[in-house]
Write an enzyme that holds these catalytic residues in place. Sequence first.
Site, PDB file in Angstrom:
ATOM      1  N   GLY A  54     -24.250  34.110  33.688  1.00  0.00           N
ATOM      2  CA  GLY A  54     -23.990  35.332  34.428  1.00  0.00           C
ATOM      3  C   GLY A  54     -24.330  35.165  35.896  1.00  0.00           C
ATOM      4  O   GLY A  54     -25.231  34.414  36.252  1.00  0.00           O
ATOM      5  N   SER A  55     -23.604  35.876  36.775  1.00  0.00           N
ATOM      6  CA  SER A  55     -23.951  35.896  38.193  1.00  0.00           C
ATOM      7  C   SER A  55     -25.160  36.802  38.417  1.00  0.00           C
ATOM      8  O   SER A  55     -25.624  37.481  37.499  1.00  0.00           O
ATOM      9  CB  SER A  55     -22.762  36.380  39.020  1.00  0.00           C
ATOM     10  OG  SER A  55     -21.716  35.430  38.960  1.00  0.00           O
ATOM     11  N   GLY A  56     -25.675  36.804  39.652  1.00  0.00           N
ATOM     12  CA  GLY A  56     -26.827  37.634  39.979  1.00  0.00           C
ATOM     13  C   GLY A  56     -28.122  36.844  40.049  1.00  0.00           C
ATOM     14  O   GLY A  56     -29.171  37.408  40.354  1.00  0.00           O
ATOM     15  N   HIS A  57     -28.052  35.522  39.757  1.00  0.00           N
ATOM     16  CA  HIS A  57     -29.240  34.670  39.789  1.00  0.00           C
ATOM     17  C   HIS A  57     -29.176  33.674  40.943  1.00  0.00           C
ATOM     18  O   HIS A  57     -29.911  32.688  40.949  1.00  0.00           O
ATOM     19  CB  HIS A  57     -29.379  33.900  38.476  1.00  0.00           C
ATOM     20  CG  HIS A  57     -29.320  34.758  37.253  1.00  0.00           C
ATOM     21  ND1 HIS A  57     -30.217  35.772  37.042  1.00  0.00           N
ATOM     22  CD2 HIS A  57     -28.461  34.770  36.203  1.00  0.00           C
ATOM     23  CE1 HIS A  57     -29.914  36.377  35.888  1.00  0.00           C
ATOM     24  NE2 HIS A  57     -28.848  35.790  35.368  1.00  0.00           N
ATOM     25  N   LYS A 105     -28.472  27.753  29.471  1.00  0.00           N
ATOM     26  CA  LYS A 105     -29.701  28.540  29.343  1.00  0.00           C
ATOM     27  C   LYS A 105     -29.642  29.278  28.001  1.00  0.00           C
ATOM     28  O   LYS A 105     -28.590  29.786  27.597  1.00  0.00           O
ATOM     29  CB  LYS A 105     -29.831  29.550  30.494  1.00  0.00           C
ATOM     30  CG  LYS A 105     -29.837  28.904  31.886  1.00  0.00           C
ATOM     31  CD  LYS A 105     -30.307  29.834  32.996  1.00  0.00           C
ATOM     32  CE  LYS A 105     -29.473  31.092  33.200  1.00  0.00           C
ATOM     33  NZ  LYS A 105     -28.039  30.848  33.485  1.00  0.00           N
ATOM     34  N   ASP A 110     -24.255  32.870  26.208  1.00  0.00           N
ATOM     35  CA  ASP A 110     -24.030  31.578  26.864  1.00  0.00           C
ATOM     36  C   ASP A 110     -23.902  30.468  25.825  1.00  0.00           C
ATOM     37  O   ASP A 110     -22.999  29.623  25.904  1.00  0.00           O
ATOM     38  CB  ASP A 110     -25.195  31.240  27.807  1.00  0.00           C
ATOM     39  CG  ASP A 110     -25.178  32.068  29.083  1.00  0.00           C
ATOM     40  OD1 ASP A 110     -24.490  33.104  29.116  1.00  0.00           O
ATOM     41  OD2 ASP A 110     -25.877  31.698  30.050  1.00  0.00           O
ATOM     42  N   HIS A 219     -32.913  38.934  33.643  1.00  0.00           N
ATOM     43  CA  HIS A 219     -31.980  40.069  33.638  1.00  0.00           C
ATOM     44  C   HIS A 219     -32.734  41.377  33.597  1.00  0.00           C
ATOM     45  O   HIS A 219     -32.177  42.417  33.255  1.00  0.00           O
ATOM     46  CB  HIS A 219     -31.055  39.998  32.423  1.00  0.00           C
ATOM     47  CG  HIS A 219     -30.412  38.679  32.238  1.00  0.00           C
ATOM     48  ND1 HIS A 219     -30.960  37.694  31.465  1.00  0.00           N
ATOM     49  CD2 HIS A 219     -29.265  38.167  32.751  1.00  0.00           C
ATOM     50  CE1 HIS A 219     -30.177  36.619  31.504  1.00  0.00           C
ATOM     51  NE2 HIS A 219     -29.145  36.894  32.280  1.00  0.00           N
TER      52      HIS A 219
END
Lengths: 333, 333
Positions: A54-57, A105, A110, A219
């Site tokens: 996921g994006s945002g990291h 991860k 994932d 998250h």
Amino acid sequence: MKKIINDPADVVVESLRGLAAAHAGVLRVVEDPALVVRADAPVDGKVSVISGGGSGHEPLHGGFVGPGMLDAAVPGAVFTSPTPDAVQAAVEATTSAAGALLIVKNYTGDVLNFETAAELAAAEGADVRSVVIDDDVAVADSTFTAGRRGVGGTVLLEKIAGAAAERRYSLDAVEAVARRVIGQVRSIGVALTPPTVPHAGEPSFTLADDEIEFGIGIHGEPGRERIPAEPADQLVARMLAAITEDLPFERGDRVLLFTNSMGGTPQVELYLAHGIAERLLAEQGITVARRLVGPYITSLEMQGISLTLLKLDDELVELWDAWVNTPALRWGV
Amino acid sequence: MKKIINDPADVVVESLRGLAAAHAGVLRVVEDPALVVRADAPVDGKVSVISGGGSGHEPLHGGFVGPGMLDAAVPGAVFTSPTPDAVQAAVEATTSAAGALLIVKNYTGDVLNFETAAELAAAEGADVRSVVIDDDVAVADSTFTAGRRGVGGTVLLEKIAGAAAERRYSLDAVEAVARRVIGQVRSIGVALTPPTVPHAGEPSFTLADDEIEFGIGIHGEPGRERIPAEPADQLVARMLAAITEDLPFERGDRVLLFTNSMGGTPQVELYLAHGIAERLLAEQGITVARRLVGPYITSLEMQGISLTLLKLDDELVELWDAWVNTPALRWGV
């Protein structure tokens, strides 16, 4: 919610355009499906090292694409796993006859999607392996996953596996060194404030003015417990104890200490925490031989930090020190 | 207030200890008065480049100490000018017969204290010059200063002057190139949220849920106006217009574009804004030849960004590209 964005649905692709513009010599961006690919991929005779999630990291994973680290990153929507077809496209774009290693991860989505992609790629003849990292000692199961979560150790794993591939280790050998890192790395995180996902529009959780989430996930998923805010000396000691007791890390060990900002932490606090961790480890007879300090695996604007310890040996030190040329990690070039 | 600190009075020194532990090969820290000094200073025959100011803007300035950039940084308390004796100590610790250049951001306290220090050092025989940077186009006078404020351009100035000194430019020549940068660089910032100074314990200002401070200073001081939150495309266009109209920057110019996070901005938003700025400049016929994207001059955890444009020429490009080895900027080594 105030954010520097246009339509929340376009955040990831518009951000990738900025990444591509800023680092054109190192990487290129594909928009559909969204991929970040090393500029000169595929590199003949080199194992392709691929990660994503996921994006945002950010900078994880797109900011780690480039010579000496990742061949491709597969960004999903914010806090959302990328689809199997996107992962498969990353394999196709970067994989030579030397094969590919997928770094995953440990989040259920994932793991499933990367596994499916690996099977699809294998069916087309590519030699693809996967490793799953689960370095977070906080909790055994969590909102997004069964088993421990993959967090800060991922950054160190991507650097070291990337260096091994750059040195033309075989796929077997890159996989073996990756598994050694996974066995020897442990992390824990804390949050002071929540992140706000653009398409959600509201903070992911709430914390009282005097509360800290101990063992937070990247998250914003819950940790071990909520504790009253406490002085940094005590908080860092509590975090280190959670890690060192787990592996365990012991007197005489040589380690890499990674002090990570969750995104919104002032740098003055980050280095303050790092200094405490260095002092406490020295008192325990654990030698900090390498270190990394900065925002490398984040949770949007969340305030908080994570600590990661990796037990080192000579080969891991050599691979850590090897040159790297990516937007977020760059040395020796 | 929740922060990862012990006693607010000890924040700066405890943070410097973490910086010293993390980057021992590059710099050393003095605690009283607080200084960050290049590890191998003084370097014989090289002009010493020194800067400083209130803490809370990290990595500026301590994170820019090292070969190819600053010889010393003088950190005051958070958002508070360092004292003249601390600046004088930095001159003494780093200055050879080649002299020293002080880089001063235009805030009244900084200007006075650096001037006094320069006089004290000169009285003891050192050849010391000062330059004052005032690149913020937002307002003519502000809470902390008469005249324009020194902001993002300072990062570029420190890199370029540092590279000139590393190449053994004379003090006259380092000063001349520094003055050229100051003449050709302009910045503007916006804030979405306030910072919280540790010893104050409360946010520096308040903004409504749909308000942006346009033209914010790096201490949270007011800008030009409060505007309603707007899509990133419009906000970035408004910011760029403020800069390009000022110098002016025109079709055919070659520039360095620096997209800076004020500290708490998610990286996905930062690169999104950068991508928009690249596109708008291309549409205006302004060539982005170099870029820098990241949190380099911050205001603690403030969310927001600044944009800086520097008009380039061949010499400035060469000095920008020259190797540098500091905690926050590192390339070519």
